[in-house]
Write a protein that holds these residues in place. Sequence first.
Motif, PDB file in Angstrom:
ATOM      1  N   SER A 156      12.437   7.449  -5.219  1.00 38.74           N
ATOM      2  CA  SER A 156      13.307   8.620  -5.373  1.00 38.74           C
ATOM      3  C   SER A 156      14.401   8.528  -4.325  1.00 38.74           C
ATOM      4  N   GLY A 157      15.378   9.424  -4.405  1.00 38.13           N
ATOM      5  CA  GLY A 157      16.438   9.360  -3.413  1.00 38.13           C
ATOM      6  C   GLY A 157      17.435  10.479  -3.533  1.00 38.13           C
ATOM      7  N   TYR A 158      18.265  10.559  -2.506  1.00 37.29           N
ATOM      8  CA  TYR A 158      19.365  11.542  -2.463  1.00 37.29           C
ATOM      9  C   TYR A 158      20.668  10.795  -2.237  1.00 37.29           C
ATOM     10  N   ASP A 159      21.711  11.259  -2.887  1.00 43.05           N
ATOM     11  CA  ASP A 159      23.066  10.822  -2.541  1.00 43.05           C
ATOM     12  C   ASP A 159      24.014  11.985  -2.751  1.00 43.05           C
ATOM     13  N   ARG A 160      25.121  11.906  -2.080  1.00 42.43           N
ATOM     14  CA  ARG A 160      26.067  13.025  -2.107  1.00 42.43           C
ATOM     15  C   ARG A 160      26.757  13.152  -3.460  1.00 42.43           C
ATOM     16  N   THR A 161      27.052  12.009  -4.099  1.00 43.02           N
ATOM     17  CA  THR A 161      27.825  12.061  -5.343  1.00 43.02           C
ATOM     18  C   THR A 161      27.224  11.164  -6.419  1.00 43.02           C
ATOM     19  N   HIS A 162      27.465  11.551  -7.673  1.00 41.22           N
ATOM     20  CA  HIS A 162      27.118  10.702  -8.811  1.00 41.22           C
ATOM     21  C   HIS A 162      28.024   9.469  -8.801  1.00 41.22           C
ATOM     22  N   GLU A 197       0.807  -1.218   0.000  1.00 36.85           N
ATOM     23  CA  GLU A 197       0.000   0.000   0.000  1.00 36.85           C
ATOM     24  C   GLU A 197       0.843   1.273   0.000  1.00 36.85           C
ATOM     25  N   LEU A 198       2.145   1.129  -0.237  1.00 38.45           N
ATOM     26  CA  LEU A 198       3.029   2.289  -0.221  1.00 38.45           C
ATOM     27  C   LEU A 198       2.716   3.228  -1.392  1.00 38.45           C
ATOM     28  N   HIS A 199       2.740   4.524  -1.085  1.00 38.55           N
ATOM     29  CA  HIS A 199       2.578   5.537  -2.125  1.00 38.55           C
ATOM     30  C   HIS A 199       3.909   5.784  -2.820  1.00 38.55           C
ATOM     31  N   SER A 200       4.988   5.827  -2.039  1.00 39.76           N
ATOM     32  CA  SER A 200       6.324   6.014  -2.604  1.00 39.76           C
ATOM     33  C   SER A 200       7.376   5.687  -1.547  1.00 39.76           C
ATOM     34  N   VAL A 201       8.612   5.511  -2.020  1.00 41.21           N
ATOM     35  CA  VAL A 201       9.758   5.267  -1.138  1.00 41.21           C
ATOM     36  C   VAL A 201      10.857   6.244  -1.512  1.00 41.21           C
ATOM     37  N   HIS A 202      11.443   6.865  -0.491  1.00 41.97           N
ATOM     38  CA  HIS A 202      12.537   7.811  -0.718  1.00 41.97           C
ATOM     39  C   HIS A 202      13.743   7.345   0.094  1.00 41.97           C
ATOM     40  N   PHE A 203      14.910   7.267  -0.569  1.00 36.89           N
ATOM     41  CA  PHE A 203      16.139   6.778   0.057  1.00 36.89           C
ATOM     42  C   PHE A 203      17.106   7.930   0.313  1.00 36.89           C
ATOM     43  N   ILE A 204      17.604   8.003   1.539  1.00 35.93           N
ATOM     44  CA  ILE A 204      18.657   8.967   1.868  1.00 35.93           C
ATOM     45  C   ILE A 204      19.973   8.196   1.931  1.00 35.93           C
ATOM     46  N   PRO A 254      25.126  11.942   7.638  1.00 35.63           N
ATOM     47  CA  PRO A 254      25.276  12.729   8.869  1.00 35.63           C
ATOM     48  C   PRO A 254      23.940  13.005   9.545  1.00 35.63           C
ATOM     49  N   LYS A 255      23.953  13.035  10.867  1.00 35.25           N
ATOM     50  CA  LYS A 255      22.716  13.243  11.632  1.00 35.25           C
ATOM     51  C   LYS A 255      22.083  14.604  11.371  1.00 35.25           C
ATOM     52  N   ASP A 256      22.912  15.574  10.951  1.00 34.91           N
ATOM     53  CA  ASP A 256      22.367  16.911  10.699  1.00 34.91           C
ATOM     54  C   ASP A 256      22.024  17.127   9.222  1.00 34.91           C
ATOM     55  N   ALA A 257      21.950  16.045   8.442  1.00 39.95           N
ATOM     56  CA  ALA A 257      21.587  16.167   7.024  1.00 39.95           C
ATOM     57  C   ALA A 257      20.211  16.816   6.912  1.00 39.95           C
ATOM     58  N   VAL A 258      20.066  17.731   5.976  1.00 38.65           N
ATOM     59  CA  VAL A 258      18.831  18.515   5.836  1.00 38.65           C
ATOM     60  C   VAL A 258      17.629  17.611   5.563  1.00 38.65           C
ATOM     61  N   GLN A 259      17.761  16.705   4.610  1.00 35.91           N
ATOM     62  CA  GLN A 259      16.631  15.842   4.281  1.00 35.91           C
ATOM     63  C   GLN A 259      16.264  14.930   5.450  1.00 35.91           C
ATOM     64  N   LEU A 260      17.249  14.387   6.121  1.00 39.81           N
ATOM     65  CA  LEU A 260      16.974  13.518   7.266  1.00 39.81           C
ATOM     66  C   LEU A 260      16.196  14.278   8.340  1.00 39.81           C
ATOM     67  N   ARG A 261      16.634  15.499   8.652  1.00 36.69           N
ATOM     68  CA  ARG A 261      15.940  16.307   9.671  1.00 36.69           C
ATOM     69  C   ARG A 261      14.512  16.628   9.236  1.00 36.69           C
ATOM     70  N   ILE A 318      16.630  10.943  -8.771  1.00 35.34           N
ATOM     71  CA  ILE A 318      17.698  11.071  -7.773  1.00 35.34           C
ATOM     72  C   ILE A 318      18.240  12.494  -7.789  1.00 35.34           C
ATOM     73  N   SER A 319      18.425  13.058  -6.596  1.00 32.89           N
ATOM     74  CA  SER A 319      19.041  14.377  -6.462  1.00 32.89           C
ATOM     75  C   SER A 319      20.386  14.232  -5.763  1.00 32.89           C
ATOM     76  N   PHE A 320      21.247  15.197  -5.990  1.00 33.99           N
ATOM     77  CA  PHE A 320      22.575  15.183  -5.385  1.00 33.99           C
ATOM     78  C   PHE A 320      22.788  16.437  -4.536  1.00 33.99           C
ATOM     79  N   GLU A 321      21.676  17.034  -4.143  1.00 29.20           N
ATOM     80  CA  GLU A 321      21.705  18.229  -3.297  1.00 29.20           C
ATOM     81  C   GLU A 321      20.891  17.958  -2.041  1.00 29.20           C
ATOM     82  N   ASP A 322      21.505  18.098  -0.891  1.00 28.26           N
ATOM     83  CA  ASP A 322      20.839  17.817   0.382  1.00 28.26           C
ATOM     84  C   ASP A 322      20.010  19.035   0.792  1.00 28.26           C
ATOM     85  N   SER A 323      18.803  19.122   0.233  1.00 29.67           N
ATOM     86  CA  SER A 323      17.938  20.263   0.535  1.00 29.67           C
ATOM     87  C   SER A 323      16.479  19.813   0.484  1.00 29.67           C
TER      88      SER A 323
END
Length: 464
Positions: free
Chosen positions: A34-40, A5-12, A83-90, A54-59
Amino acid sequence: MNLKELHSVHFIGIGGIGMSALARWFNHVGVPVSGYDRTHSALTALLEAEGMEISFEDSEESIPDRVKDFTSNTLIVWTPAVPKDAVQLRFFQQNGYTLQKRAAVLGMITKEMPTIAVAGTHGKTTASSMIAHLLKHSGKNVAAFLGGVTQNYQSNLILHDEAKDVATVVVEADEFDRSFLQLFPNVAVVTSVDPDHLDIYGDDVHMVEGFREFVNLTSDKGKLYIQANALHKIGETKKSLKVIPYGVNGGKVKAANVRPRAASFFFDYEDEKQVIKDLQLMVPGFHNVENILPAISIALDMGITPKAIKEAVESYKGVKRRFEIWIQEEGRVYIDDYAHHPEEIRAFLSSVRAMYPQSRVTAIFQPHLFTRTRDFAKGFSESLSLADEVILLDIYPARELPIEGVTAGMLLEDIAIDKKSLQTKEGLLEYLNSNQPEVLVTIGAGDIDRLVEPIANWMRSYEN
């Protein structure tokens, strides 16, 4: 949370090998990913090619609208490497989303699918890939999450056919950080229970308790295939489990008449009901013969014929960096292996010795982790003594800080052969050039893998 029943999954942290496998699985079953990673990377490029955003910007701005707009039925998968202070994680933590680590998500998948979970301080990657291959090759609908890249499928993920009947999932059950306690197996396999990860468990008693707890997670009336020595260590399991010990040297399932050859091992499979003669395993090693025994048993349980099993065993090509033969010519052999525990090294070098009994074996070893080197120093020295020459590289620290007095050099004194030395990675090829080994092996789980191709190229180029 119901995965269907998931609408979507996002990976950090979507670019990691384990995270990317999960992302591909969700995409395969039709959940928007969808997801975020620091580098290509090559992995993120593959995910994008398969239609993932996929995005490569933590915002916050880089989070897709469909993820922002649906807090419920949206799963956020994250890795502690972020990192615990990552923008998307917070953002996700502060806005009521369901966040899970990779191990917990694997657990959710195993709760909804018939599951074969393979644990062990060593051998689990090979054994799980063998099970997955025997089932896949024989036409069974199977998915697999593996801890290494298989040579047959060039991936750590095998995808099932969604259009077919219910699929079986094969999962490598990792004891590190007690991750395997998140799983729900119907069939469990335990390849070994030797002391390891004592930085997590404290001592081997608590580690064995962790394995016992994993085994007892197996569903009622489920099966446990367990290497005979490991069963002695674990002791009693819950009474509803059918326990099948296996081993080269005995158990209800065993390998008999094992014949080492230069490029393969022949053996006979025996259980309490039948014998399959003259199986040929193209990935050498006594330990690999042992690792494939539960795979054959499980295949038989699932109705696969001995003839089909024999063909599947012979077609199995192994896992990268597990007894990977790079060069095999007269006068020069080069093999690379991921072994990083004394028992793994002992099994590996014993098999190399059996394959090349008349040749001189040179072993290059890079210790992995300061704590492991400290805790098992004597065992490392004893197992490495099976070679004719040992070359030690500096310890690969991975996640650890240095420990005073703990170095690769501390292993030298107890290595019971005359020819042994410490070398640098930078000076290794020059040293090898002056010695020109016959049978050369590289051993370790650190960045020694970066030396494999240069060593192979060097060995191909020199003249006997």
